[in-house]
Motif scaffolding. Sequence first.
Motif, PDB file in Angstrom:
ATOM      1  N   PHE A   3       0.823  -1.210   0.000  1.00 47.09           N
ATOM      2  CA  PHE A   3       0.000   0.000   0.000  1.00 47.09           C
ATOM      3  C   PHE A   3       0.856   1.259   0.000  1.00 47.09           C
ATOM      4  N   GLU A   4       1.814   1.341   0.939  1.00 47.08           N
ATOM      5  CA  GLU A   4       2.617   2.552   1.067  1.00 47.08           C
ATOM      6  C   GLU A   4       3.504   2.776  -0.157  1.00 47.08           C
ATOM      7  N   ASP A   5       4.024   1.671  -0.744  1.00 46.61           N
ATOM      8  CA  ASP A   5       4.835   1.799  -1.966  1.00 46.61           C
ATOM      9  C   ASP A   5       4.047   2.511  -3.055  1.00 46.61           C
ATOM     10  N   LEU A   6       2.802   2.097  -3.239  1.00 50.52           N
ATOM     11  CA  LEU A   6       1.986   2.693  -4.288  1.00 50.52           C
ATOM     12  C   LEU A   6       1.565   4.113  -3.923  1.00 50.52           C
ATOM     13  N   GLN A  92      -2.249   4.502  -8.753  1.00 51.24           N
ATOM     14  CA  GLN A  92      -2.008   5.446  -7.660  1.00 51.24           C
ATOM     15  C   GLN A  92      -3.140   6.467  -7.578  1.00 51.24           C
ATOM     16  N   ARG A  93      -3.580   6.951  -8.755  1.00 53.51           N
ATOM     17  CA  ARG A  93      -4.687   7.913  -8.779  1.00 53.51           C
ATOM     18  C   ARG A  93      -5.959   7.283  -8.216  1.00 53.51           C
ATOM     19  N   LEU A  94      -6.239   6.052  -8.636  1.00 56.74           N
ATOM     20  CA  LEU A  94      -7.435   5.364  -8.133  1.00 56.74           C
ATOM     21  C   LEU A  94      -7.352   5.147  -6.625  1.00 56.74           C
ATOM     22  N   LEU A  95      -6.153   4.847  -6.128  1.00 50.99           N
ATOM     23  CA  LEU A  95      -5.969   4.635  -4.695  1.00 50.99           C
ATOM     24  C   LEU A  95      -6.279   5.914  -3.918  1.00 50.99           C
ATOM     25  N   LYS A  96      -5.730   7.020  -4.364  1.00 56.25           N
ATOM     26  CA  LYS A  96      -5.933   8.283  -3.658  1.00 56.25           C
ATOM     27  C   LYS A  96      -7.382   8.751  -3.763  1.00 56.25           C
ATOM     28  N   GLU A  97      -8.004   8.507  -4.924  1.00 57.20           N
ATOM     29  CA  GLU A  97      -9.415   8.888  -5.070  1.00 57.20           C
ATOM     30  C   GLU A  97     -10.286   8.066  -4.125  1.00 57.20           C
ATOM     31  N   ALA A  98      -9.969   6.782  -3.975  1.00 57.06           N
ATOM     32  CA  ALA A  98     -10.753   5.937  -3.069  1.00 57.06           C
ATOM     33  C   ALA A  98     -10.579   6.377  -1.620  1.00 57.06           C
ATOM     34  N   ILE A  99      -9.337   6.720  -1.262  1.00 55.39           N
ATOM     35  CA  ILE A  99      -9.080   7.207   0.102  1.00 55.39           C
ATOM     36  C   ILE A  99      -9.879   8.487   0.363  1.00 55.39           C
ATOM     37  N   GLN A 140      -7.518  -2.779  -1.422  1.00 55.31           N
ATOM     38  CA  GLN A 140      -6.676  -3.971  -1.586  1.00 55.31           C
ATOM     39  C   GLN A 140      -6.645  -4.414  -3.043  1.00 55.31           C
ATOM     40  N   GLY A 141      -7.779  -4.289  -3.712  1.00 55.93           N
ATOM     41  CA  GLY A 141      -7.830  -4.647  -5.131  1.00 55.93           C
ATOM     42  C   GLY A 141      -6.919  -3.765  -5.966  1.00 55.93           C
ATOM     43  N   ILE A 142      -6.897  -2.459  -5.637  1.00 60.13           N
ATOM     44  CA  ILE A 142      -6.021  -1.538  -6.362  1.00 60.13           C
ATOM     45  C   ILE A 142      -4.553  -1.892  -6.108  1.00 60.13           C
ATOM     46  N   VAL A 143      -4.221  -2.171  -4.853  1.00 52.47           N
ATOM     47  CA  VAL A 143      -2.836  -2.543  -4.516  1.00 52.47           C
ATOM     48  C   VAL A 143      -2.453  -3.848  -5.210  1.00 52.47           C
ATOM     49  N   ASN A 144      -3.371  -4.800  -5.196  1.00 54.57           N
ATOM     50  CA  ASN A 144      -3.087  -6.074  -5.860  1.00 54.57           C
ATOM     51  C   ASN A 144      -2.855  -5.884  -7.352  1.00 54.57           C
ATOM     52  N   LYS A 145      -3.672  -5.045  -7.972  1.00 55.62           N
ATOM     53  CA  LYS A 145      -3.516  -4.783  -9.403  1.00 55.62           C
ATOM     54  C   LYS A 145      -2.170  -4.122  -9.684  1.00 55.62           C
TER      55      LYS A 145
END
Length: 761
Positions: A3-6, A92-99, A140-145
């Motif tokens: 997670f943090e890497d991404l 990364q964009r999808l991760l931040k948007e979800a957060i 988790q799905g975003i990180v896995n992808k």
Amino acid sequence: MDFEDLHSANFKPLDDTVSDWTSMLTKLQQLAADAKDGLVGKANKANWAGYNAAVSRQFIAKTAGEFSDAHTQATSILNILRDTRDELKTQQRLLKEAIERGRTKQLTVTVSGKSFKVDANPEAKDVTQKDIDGLRDELQGIVNKASEIDNSAATTLQALVDLTDYGFSEAKYKDRDAAAAALKEAEELAKLAKKKPEDLTPSDFDRLNAGLQKRSGDPLFAERFAEQLGPKGTLEFWAGITDMSRNYDVYHDRREQYDDLQKNLSLTLATASHADTPEMSKWKYDMADLGGQPLNKHSGVFGFQVMSNLMRWGDFDDGFLQDYGAKLMQVEKTRSDNGRQPAWQHHLTGPQLNRTGTDSGADPLVGFLKALSNSPGAGADFFNQQFLSKDDDHEFTYDSDDENEYKGRKELSNFQYLFEERHWPPEVDSKGEDSIEGRNNLALALEAAATGHRAGEMPTADTPAHNAAQARLVEDIFASVSEVPKRLTDHGYMSDSLGQIAAEYMPDIHRGLSPVATNEDALFPVAGAAATLGEGDITRVLYTLGQNPEGYAAVNAGQHSYTSNVMQYHFAHPGAFADDPKWPTNENLKLAIEGAARVAGEIEGTIGAGRAYANEVEGGAEDQAFNDALEKGGTWLGAGVGIGIGLVATPATGPGGIIAGGVAGTAAEEIIGAIVEGSMKDSSGEVIYRNGKELSDTKESTYVLIEAAAQKAGESVKNPSPHIVVAAARAAEDGFDSAHTSVGNYLDGQGKPRELDKGEE
């Protein structure tokens, strides 16, 4: 990738890398163009002969090809890097948007080491466990992808780089997904092929066949498929699927597609053989080692019998073919009892390893020789290798005391064994007729080995000059046919390939027939190594080839192509052969043109005599077959550029040595066109070379055409000379007449024109 890497990833270094590779790609593109137009262009025009012509040009051409491969590989790497960067940025964009969406819903994401968790804010209202679990699963799905993208990029880049130990790969992929898909499908299809034959279904067959057909030329796919299936798995798969008793359903439903699967699997393995990965190096070693062993303790089928049938298509790695061939011949030597008996036989109850309909596939040399016909770089060394020594226990002897009292054992090369002595196992084709596939593939393999290009193709400007190994092989071929012409006439279907060899060794043949010993290098220059051929051997071989329509047509076209071009060269360089200051330039030129014309006439007289004899034997019915073969000679139009003439003094020579630019081809193409199209006639109105029953007609066709060649050669370089044209015609006529003497001197024991009538008297 966690997670943090991404979340914290800084993509500027990757942006810089993509930018650097983009710049490098532009430079490599220019270097590839410079190498092709500069290095290769200058090498083709260089004034080289001998070893330099055979080796240096080839090295430069290969080096220039590496620049092109470097550009291709760099393109693939850039595409994968750019695609990976863009996809990771998206994740990364999808991760931040979800957060951020979670934050608006009173959800907080906290990181602990490599993991994260989602909690509701203390003051949050109306937040359910479902909301918490939903955000957690999305993140988790975003990180896995992202992790999948990262790992896939690393895998594909590593696989791409590993394809070659030295130099660059020509594999090209538009993005990471394309490369990853190739690897994934390779693993899936290999898994299918590993199934027990009894468990394979028609749909499995279809998927394998379609996948291999689609990706057989894909280096990443081919390497991964072969590596995952393994050498033993490859043998077990093909032996199993071709054994009707082990899976009747697949055999019954798909038997008409077995030849397609055989071809597609062969092409895939050929592509894989060029990979330099440690896995494929071991694969190749193990496959050659398994060849001499039964598939299992209950099987009578050897590994060589299976694998050789998966080598009939594609260009296999030369090193692999040489190692495989050496071990195959060791097994052949043992199983044949040093050549005393057939080494292989077909068992009706065994698997039908070859599905082309030409032969059963039980003889592994048939498929292996087909592989050599598609991989010209491996053949000459294979054929020149020793099969039997004088110290081996065998029955091939010669008169060692000239009194027929003591028979000494001979040494036999692979060529001599296969062409002269081998007991070829009897085979029938799918129509129940005797199969010719074994010896025909031998002829094709000899053609590729001797000429340096694939059998059935024509020489080009990129065809390497002949090397010493090829010259030695051609010397052995001529000596063998000369010694026992029935080695060829009893198998006439081999004549097209041996005729092509003779056609592409015209400079060497001209040297062997020419009475001129002084400065023959200048009269008939040869790029690379020259085959030393004696007049007797040449006469017997050409006469033998002349009795077959395809052999006759090949030699005829090769001779006229060569003679026209060598005349054109000498007209352009009048002092190249004789530069005697005491004589006018045209008199010096005349000597060169007469020398070329005289030998050309002798060649035509010799093959013309063979053709006339064949027509006598067949009562004239064969002449139409000769004419049909002549009309197919259009493949020689423009092909003379690679025939290996070695015109080293010209400023525009190709690696084969013939004129490659400027005045190239004009005279030769007109002459070949006249033969093919029947557009030129002799003084009696007969179309050139269309009446081969009468030697007198062939004779007139010869000097009329050579006279025309001399005329067109002079005109093409703006140096015409009617005086020399007339001299060329007379020299050709003299050469044709001298062929009659040579045929009489060298053909004792063979049929000759007009002797059948004498026999009846």
